[in-house]
Design a protein around this motif. Sequence first.
Motif, short mmCIF file in Angstrom:
data_model
loop_
_atom_site.label_atom_id
_atom_site.label_comp_id
_atom_site.label_asym_id
_atom_site.label_seq_id
_atom_site.Cartn_x
_atom_site.Cartn_y
_atom_site.Cartn_z
N THR A 1 -2.46 -4.67 9.51
CA THR A 1 -2.45 -3.95 10.78
C THR A 1 -3.86 -3.46 11.11
N ARG B 1 13.81 0.28 13.04
CA ARG B 1 13.08 1.48 13.42
C ARG B 1 11.59 1.39 13.14
N ASN B 2 11.18 0.46 12.31
CA ASN B 2 9.78 0.34 11.94
C ASN B 2 9.24 -1.01 12.40
N PHE C 1 5.54 -3.04 12.95
CA PHE C 1 4.12 -3.03 12.69
C PHE C 1 3.50 -4.27 13.33
N LYS D 1 13.99 -3.31 8.96
CA LYS D 1 15.24 -2.55 9.04
C LYS D 1 15.77 -2.44 7.62
N ASN E 1 4.39 -9.21 15.24
CA ASN E 1 5.07 -7.94 15.00
C ASN E 1 6.02 -8.12 13.83
N SER F 1 9.14 -6.43 12.05
CA SER F 1 10.20 -5.44 12.22
C SER F 1 10.90 -5.24 10.88
#
Length: 76
Positions: A28, A5-6, A8, A59, A55, A57
């Motif tokens: 970022t 869901r996240n 960056f 979880k 990226n 990710s």
Amino acid sequence: KTSARNVFQGRITSLRQSGLLVEVVLRTAGGLRVSSLITDESCKTLALNEGKLVNASIKANTARKYTYHSGYSNML
């Protein structure tokens, strides 16, 4: 597709190897610092290097926030 869901996006600012693990640190555009430990093999497979746009990710059902002072981390 992933259920993470996240996500960056940022540029890798450092790669630090310790044995079979590599600490990957990215920053970022908003200034958030994200770090992760991955295997040396994964680092090579992903062809990671400083300056590369990636990226991250995440979880997890729990997360910890750390602050850094003079090179030491303190869990909040």
